[in-house]
Design an enzyme around this catalytic site. Structure first.
Site, mmCIF file in Angstrom:
data_model
loop_
_atom_site.group_PDB
_atom_site.id
_atom_site.type_symbol
_atom_site.label_atom_id
_atom_site.label_comp_id
_atom_site.label_asym_id
_atom_site.label_seq_id
_atom_site.Cartn_x
_atom_site.Cartn_y
_atom_site.Cartn_z
ATOM 1 N N LYS A 203 0.841 -1.207 0.000
ATOM 2 C CA LYS A 203 0.000 0.000 0.000
ATOM 3 C C LYS A 203 0.873 1.254 0.000
ATOM 4 C CE LYS A 203 -1.804 2.891 2.789
ATOM 5 N NZ LYS A 203 -1.934 4.168 2.079
ATOM 6 N N SER A 256 5.520 6.968 10.199
ATOM 7 C CA SER A 256 5.709 7.714 11.442
ATOM 8 C C SER A 256 5.732 6.778 12.660
ATOM 9 C CB SER A 256 4.570 8.714 11.607
ATOM 10 O OG SER A 256 3.337 8.020 11.633
ATOM 11 N N THR A 257 6.371 7.236 13.713
ATOM 12 C CA THR A 257 6.416 6.473 14.963
ATOM 13 C C THR A 257 4.999 6.300 15.515
ATOM 14 O OG1 THR A 257 8.671 7.133 15.427
ATOM 15 C CG2 THR A 257 7.332 6.527 17.329
ATOM 16 N N VAL A 259 2.071 5.971 13.873
ATOM 17 C CA VAL A 259 1.369 4.859 13.219
ATOM 18 C C VAL A 259 2.096 3.540 13.506
ATOM 19 C CG1 VAL A 259 0.589 3.904 11.012
ATOM 20 C CG2 VAL A 259 0.329 6.339 11.459
ATOM 21 N N GLY A 260 3.423 3.582 13.599
ATOM 22 C CA GLY A 260 4.182 2.373 13.939
ATOM 23 C C GLY A 260 3.723 1.774 15.262
ATOM 24 N N GLU A 279 10.097 0.695 10.354
ATOM 25 C CA GLU A 279 11.104 1.735 10.058
ATOM 26 C C GLU A 279 10.413 3.060 10.311
ATOM 27 O OE1 GLU A 279 14.180 1.254 9.019
ATOM 28 O OE2 GLU A 279 14.269 -0.656 7.971
ATOM 29 N N CYS A 313 13.633 10.511 6.730
ATOM 30 C CA CYS A 313 13.560 9.943 8.088
ATOM 31 C C CYS A 313 14.888 10.104 8.808
ATOM 32 C CB CYS A 313 13.153 8.488 8.022
ATOM 33 S SG CYS A 313 14.153 7.554 6.862
#
Ligand code: NAP
Ligand code: MG
Length: 502
Positions: A203, A256-257, A259-260, A279, A313
């Site tokens: 996606k 992003s952290t 959503v991670g 990542e 990043c």
């Protein structure tokens, strides 16, 4: 071609060329290529494009024009893509490794052949300068497929002690990627997965789906077996549906952290031992000692933070300068920043292109305001030498001095062309402050002394440490973070681990 013109962008002299990467010999002149963009795109499922159905627009952030309407993936679309990947898995994973290698190699060759077009498309859809798409992104995309084509029949060398039969693919891989290096992130995900015999549902990000869809055309052209790679376009909900699908065996995420962390919770709640690699974001330090070559370091600082508008990043967004040289570094930085050309991303002389979206521009401008409110001093190019186009999302590169460790600009990821400058006295102080964020993705160290560099490099909590350079990438080199920058590695032998069961 875009009708934005570079004439609205005043140029300063002397002319400087940013050297962000190795320009490969075959890098073409993409400005001259014609690129067709369909008015609507469906998903790529089981080797075919579907009807578009419900869509969303993807725009050119430099002009705010709609480029195309792209299918908005729902749970049913995700289900069909995962089913196709599951069905394709047994045959693909049992294919002779040399045959898998041939397919991956063909993808790499076709990317080279269509490099002009891919570079233009990447620049139009995402806003990055054409010289970066042309000389950095697309060559690295091809390199990534070539590199992994080479691994497909040599995996037993990557995992000593394991015979061919002991190395199994993980299965169906759900892969979710961000908008800053759209096709490169797709290559980072797809190439190792295929080399190890997995199948994929990818996606792309909402703002940059077009190069992934062009990659789907390439997969059709090289006759990759249907279902081996499926591409589902959509928004965050589409990604969430993919992450929750019970038939995916691995989830690979770059973004992003925030959503991670959601995806880490999703994986835990599934409770089925799904393999996960993350990542995530960064706030990487670039440390300049007083014995460094200052001119060289200034180039590294500039490329570290202004490459791809700072949408990187591993951007060197925190600069630490040893006290004795701070005045010289700041002055040289100011002059060099002034020379950067901001404007039409399709102009081959542009250094800083468009911000990827209006939302991201607002976020960057908010951080600039917050930093000023917190008492830091803003340095930006004089408007006369670096005017902005009247349309599109643009931001002049800038940096802040007088930054305190507690300032938000020193702690939080801006993901824009904004640098926070701090000073230090001793290597111990530099190290302590460099490590003092929740992130740990990358770092740069500049010094004339090898022993000093290695001493500090081994103590930095960062997945990558560049020495007397910055932002150098290679498919053979593992990339990934410490702490809230994520876990797992992509690239190199280490990157293969995420795609095999031993
Ligand atoms: P993002 O908002 O986290 O989005 C990344 C991807 O996840 C997009 O495809 C996004 O779809 C999708 N997504 C959003 N919400 C989701 C959810 N709840 N469940 C599943 N998927 C979801 O990040 P971004 O703004 O695109 O990218 C910037 C971030 O990526 C920065 O923090 C940057 O540091 C990080 N990054 C890290 C690396 C690395 O290698 N460590 C490399 C590049 C970028 P939509 O686009 O539709 O929202
Ligand atoms: Mg777009």
């Amino acid at each position: 071609m875009s009708d934005t013109t570079s004439s609205s962008v005043k140029r300063s002299s002397p002319r400087h060329e940013l050297n962000f990467g190795e320009a490969w010999d075959y890098a073409p002149a993409p400005e001259s290529a014609k690129v067709t963009i369909e008015p609507r795109y469906g998903h790529f499922i089981n080797g075919k494009f579907t009807k578009a159905g419900k869509t969303f627009p993807t725009i050119n952030p430099a002009t705010e024009e709609t480029l195309s309407e792209v299918a908005l993936g729902n749970t049913r679309d995700v289900g069909r893509a995962v089913a196709a990947a599951k069905e394709a898995l047994p045959k693909w994973s049992r294919l002779k490794p040399t045959e898998r290698a041939k397919y991956i190699f063909r993808i790499a060759r076709r990317i080279q052949e269509r490099a002009r077009e891919l570079a233009i498309l990447e620049t139009k859809d995402g806003g990055k300068p054409i010289k970066e798409s042309r000389d950095v992104d697309i060559p690295l995309v091809a390199q990534h497929f070539f590199y992994h084509a080479g691994w497909a029949d040599k995996l037993h060398y990557a995992f000593p002690g394991h015979g061919r039969g002991d190395i199994q693919p993980v299965g169906v891989c759900g892969q979710i990627i961000p908008w800053n290096f759209p096709l490169l992130m797709a290559a980072w995900k797809i190439a190792p997965a295929l080399a190890c015999g997995n199948t994929v549902v990818l996606k792309p990000a909402e703002t940059t789906p077009l190069t992934a869809l062009r990659l789907a055309e390439i997969l059709e052209e090289i006759e990759l077996p249907p279902g081996v790679v499926n591409i589902i376009t959509g928004a965050g909900d589409t990604g969430a549906a993919l992450a929750k699908h019970p038939d995916i065996n691995k989830l690979a995420f770059t973004g992003s952290t925030e959503v991670g962390k959601i995806l880490a919770r999703t994986a835990a709640e599934r409770g089925d031992g799904i393999r996960l690699t993350l990542e995530l974001g960064g706030k990487s330090p670039n440390i300049i000692f007083d014995d460094a070559s200052i001119d060289q370091a200034v180039e590294g600082i500039i490329s570290g933070i202004y490459f791809n508008q700072g949408h990187v990043c591993c951007a060197g967004s925190r600069l630490f300068v040893q006290e004795g040289i701070v005045d010289e570094v700041v002055e040289k930085l100011r002059i060099r920043m002034q020379s950067l050309r901001v404007g039409d991303p399709l102009d081959k002389n542009t250094d800083v292109g468009a911000i990827n979206s209006g939302e991201q521009l607002t976020r960057i401008n908010d951080y600039i305001r917050i930093a000023q409110d917190e008492g830091a001093e803003l340095h930006e190019p004089q408007a006369s030498s670096n005017g902005l186009p009247s349309k599109g999302f643009f931001c002049r590169p800038c940096f802040f001095t007088g930054v305190q460790q507690s300032h938000r600009i020193a702690q939080e990821e801006v993901f824009g062309p904004v640098l926070a400058v701090q000073t230090f006295r001793t290597p111990e102080e530099a190290l302590k402050r460099a490590n003092n964020t929740p992130y740990g993705l990358a770092a740069g160290v500049w010094s004339d002394k090898g022993s000093k560099i290695f001493e500090i490099a081994t103590k930095l909590k960062a997945g990558v440490v560049w020495c007397n350079t910055y932002n150098k990438f290679d498919a053979a080199s593992p990339f990934g973070g410490f702490k809230e920058s994520g876990f797992g590695r992509e690239g190199g032998i280490q990157g293969l681990r995420g795609y095999v069961r031993l």
